[in-house]
Design an enzyme around this catalytic site. Structure first.
Site, PDB file in Angstrom:
ATOM      1  N   LYS A  43      -9.778   7.520   0.900  1.00 29.71           N
ATOM      2  CA  LYS A  43     -10.275   6.156   0.718  1.00 29.71           C
ATOM      3  C   LYS A  43     -11.759   6.034   1.039  1.00 29.71           C
ATOM      4  O   LYS A  43     -12.404   5.069   0.611  1.00 29.71           O
ATOM      5  CB  LYS A  43      -9.468   5.181   1.567  1.00 29.71           C
ATOM      6  CG  LYS A  43      -8.017   5.009   1.120  1.00 29.71           C
ATOM      7  CD  LYS A  43      -7.297   4.001   1.989  1.00 29.71           C
ATOM      8  CE  LYS A  43      -5.838   3.835   1.567  1.00 29.71           C
ATOM      9  NZ  LYS A  43      -5.009   5.005   1.924  1.00 29.71           N
ATOM     10  N   HIS A  62      -9.558   1.641  -1.347  1.00 29.16           N
ATOM     11  CA  HIS A  62      -8.107   1.507  -1.197  1.00 29.16           C
ATOM     12  C   HIS A  62      -7.523   1.040  -2.522  1.00 29.16           C
ATOM     13  O   HIS A  62      -7.704  -0.111  -2.920  1.00 29.16           O
ATOM     14  CB  HIS A  62      -7.798   0.510  -0.094  1.00 29.16           C
ATOM     15  CG  HIS A  62      -6.370   0.503   0.337  1.00 29.16           C
ATOM     16  ND1 HIS A  62      -5.364   1.112  -0.383  1.00 29.16           N
ATOM     17  CD2 HIS A  62      -5.768  -0.034   1.447  1.00 29.16           C
ATOM     18  CE1 HIS A  62      -4.214   0.937   0.238  1.00 29.16           C
ATOM     19  NE2 HIS A  62      -4.433   0.251   1.351  1.00 29.16           N
ATOM     20  N   PHE A 109       1.181  -3.374   4.082  1.00 29.09           N
ATOM     21  CA  PHE A 109       1.552  -4.715   4.517  1.00 29.09           C
ATOM     22  C   PHE A 109       3.069  -4.857   4.471  1.00 29.09           C
ATOM     23  O   PHE A 109       3.721  -4.383   3.541  1.00 29.09           O
ATOM     24  CB  PHE A 109       0.919  -5.770   3.607  1.00 29.09           C
ATOM     25  CG  PHE A 109      -0.532  -6.021   3.884  1.00 29.09           C
ATOM     26  CD1 PHE A 109      -1.145  -5.517   5.013  1.00 29.09           C
ATOM     27  CD2 PHE A 109      -1.289  -6.788   3.015  1.00 29.09           C
ATOM     28  CE1 PHE A 109      -2.478  -5.768   5.275  1.00 29.09           C
ATOM     29  CE2 PHE A 109      -2.626  -7.045   3.271  1.00 29.09           C
ATOM     30  CZ  PHE A 109      -3.223  -6.539   4.404  1.00 29.09           C
ATOM     31  N   HIS A 154      -3.808   7.781   5.897  1.00 29.74           N
ATOM     32  CA  HIS A 154      -3.903   6.481   5.231  1.00 29.74           C
ATOM     33  C   HIS A 154      -5.335   5.981   5.361  1.00 29.74           C
ATOM     34  O   HIS A 154      -5.895   5.466   4.403  1.00 29.74           O
ATOM     35  CB  HIS A 154      -2.904   5.504   5.846  1.00 29.74           C
ATOM     36  CG  HIS A 154      -2.811   4.197   5.139  1.00 29.74           C
ATOM     37  ND1 HIS A 154      -2.472   4.102   3.801  1.00 29.74           N
ATOM     38  CD2 HIS A 154      -3.020   2.924   5.560  1.00 29.74           C
ATOM     39  CE1 HIS A 154      -2.474   2.829   3.437  1.00 29.74           C
ATOM     40  NE2 HIS A 154      -2.806   2.098   4.484  1.00 29.74           N
ATOM     41  N   GLU A 169      -3.325   4.829  13.559  1.00 29.68           N
ATOM     42  CA  GLU A 169      -2.918   6.075  12.895  1.00 29.68           C
ATOM     43  C   GLU A 169      -3.314   7.291  13.723  1.00 29.68           C
ATOM     44  O   GLU A 169      -2.546   8.258  13.822  1.00 29.68           O
ATOM     45  CB  GLU A 169      -3.526   6.161  11.498  1.00 29.68           C
ATOM     46  CG  GLU A 169      -3.044   7.379  10.729  1.00 29.68           C
ATOM     47  CD  GLU A 169      -3.432   7.401   9.260  1.00 29.68           C
ATOM     48  OE1 GLU A 169      -2.867   8.223   8.511  1.00 29.68           O
ATOM     49  OE2 GLU A 169      -4.295   6.597   8.865  1.00 29.68           O
ATOM     50  N   CYS A 172       0.799  -1.228   0.000  1.00 32.38           N
ATOM     51  CA  CYS A 172       0.000   0.000   0.000  1.00 32.38           C
ATOM     52  C   CYS A 172       0.832   1.278   0.000  1.00 32.38           C
ATOM     53  O   CYS A 172       0.280   2.370  -0.153  1.00 32.38           O
ATOM     54  CB  CYS A 172      -0.931   0.003   1.204  1.00 32.38           C
ATOM     55  SG  CYS A 172      -1.752  -1.583   1.475  1.00 32.38           S
TER      56      CYS A 172
END
Length: 428
Positions: free
Chosen positions: A350, A355, A414, A318, A329, A178
């Site tokens: 998003k 995403h 990830f 994010h 976050e 990502c």
């Protein structure tokens, strides 16, 4: 002297708008691009919704505009379109030609779906009905051909863009899940600063909404299951969030050394002043629950720009809409900004486009530059029920006009990858 880097052009292809201004208008209006999946049958999957770019009419229009043949993967089609748009806005068609320019791309390439792989495996069986690697490879080559097979590889888009626009400097492909395109942009900044190149085409593209990808993410337990209400499924920071929604898209920027841009009369849209990149060194599928990798990335980007946290006014988060990401976050932002966190505006793109995985960092940085340009924070849509663990100002459902001196865009992926990019008005 330090070589500063400016943005002189950018463009996007997203589920809520193709082209910079169409996308930005839809984002400020809080438009959702999430729908039921229609380009394959999603029945039987726990998640049957996505923000995809599989409409044949749209893809046909983009292919035709760029003169691309029917074998080009969707991610390449949208990537080439966005890259050309960025170059056109920057007036940089000549500037990107030659060895003093580079291309930096975040993408996973194009993956075969399970039905295609299964059909090839069984068609390539040995005489004794045994499925063998050699038989599978032979059938794959027969069906695809070398040219078509190469087009599915991650590095193909960077090579395609280099050849199309005559970019003869470094051509790099980054795949850090990502954070891929955010890291691609950050590494382009570093290449310009150290004098390797003067101009870069940097960004990402991703179109991987397919049976195998949706199933994989469902197995990880990170996908929303709000199948009956797709438009409201992606709800970052909301107490009732239940996972992210897959999206597709592309975003590219033209980055230049400031004096190089001035020398050719290209007005800067923003200065890309800070970049921070870290790894949690924790687990392959989870971010560290203490958020320290994210904290270090944000602090590094702010320090790289020579700023103090209190000089940042907006964070493009994010913000995936998973329970853990949004909580971690939020805590990381509070740790970095201290009391100033209560004055920050924080929003998640998003919530509208899902995403977009490898392309997310680029599209969200472009959104951040637009927020800086117009002095308006775009909304986090579908925010209805506050979560006590997520207690920042998330710009709920409507944009907010506000003075923005500097802004950051966060990308976490990830593998524990954390990348943060900081923009400010050039000379600011």
């Amino acid at each position: 002297p330090v070589r500063s880097v400016v943005v002189t052009g950018m463009d996007v292809v997203t589920p809520i708008g193709v082209g910079l201004e169409r996308f930005w208008k839809a984002a400020q209006a809080g438009t959702s691009g999430v729908r039921r999946i229609t380009h394959f049958d999603p029945e039987g999957l726990p998640t049957r919704i996505a923000a995809s770019l599989a409409d044949p009419a749209l893809l046909g229009e983009l292919r035709g505009a760029e003169g691309l043949d029917a074998l080009e993967p969707r991610s390449v089609v949208v990537g080439v379109w966005a890259a050309r748009g960025a170059i056109d806005q920057a007036g940089a068609m000549s500037a990107v030609r030659g060895p003093r320019a580079g291309v930096f791309v975040g993408t996973a390439g194009e993956r075969q779906d399970l039905r295609q792989l299964g059909a090839m495996a069984y068609a390539g069986r040995a005489p004794g009905e045994e499925v063998t690697p050699r038989g599978f490879a032979r059938e794959l080559a027969r069906r695809s051909g070398a040219d078509r097979s190469y087009r599915t590889l991650p590095q193909y888009l960077a090579a395609r863009l280099a050849g199309r626009f005559g970019i003869e400097g470094p051509a790099a492909t980054l795949q850090t899940a990502c954070t891929s395109s955010a890291q691609a942009i950050g590494e382009a900044v570093r290449a310009i600063r150290r004098g390797t190149i003067d101009v870069a085409l940097a960004g990402g593209a991703e179109c991987i909404v397919s049976p195998i990808e949706v199933q994989i993410f469902c197995l990880l337990g990170v996908m929303s299951r709000r199948n009956e209400a797709p438009e409201t499924a992606s709800r970052p920071f909301d107490a009732r969030r239940d996972g992210f929604v897959m999206g597709e898209g592309a975003g590219f920027l033209v980055l230049e050394e400031a004096e190089h841009a001035r020398g050719r009369g290209a007005p800067p849209l923003a200065e890309l002043a800070g970049y921070g990149s870290t790894c949690d060194a924790y687990r392959i599928t989870d971010e560290a629950p203490d958020g320290q990798g994210a904290v270090r990335a944000m602090r590094a980007a702010i320090a790289d720009a020579g700023l103090e946290p209190a000089q940042v006014d907006y964070v493009n988060a994010h913000g995936t809409s998973t329970p853990m990401n949004d909580r971690v976050e939020t805590a990381a932002i509070r740790q970095v900004f201290g009391p100033h966190a209560d004055r920050l505006l924080v929003s998640s793109t998003k919530s509208m486009i899902g995403h977009t995985i490898s392309a997310a960092g680029a599209i969200e940085l472009i959104t951040t530059v637009l927020a800086l340009r117009d002095q308006v924070a775009p909304p986090t849509i579908n925010y209805q029920v506050p979560d006590p663990d997520c207690d920042l100002h998330y710009v709920p459902n409507r944009p907010v006009a506000v003075p923005i001196r500097a802004a950051i865009s966060n990308s976490f992926g990830f593998g524990g990858h954390n990348d943060c990019l900081l923009v400010r008005a050039h000379g600011g």
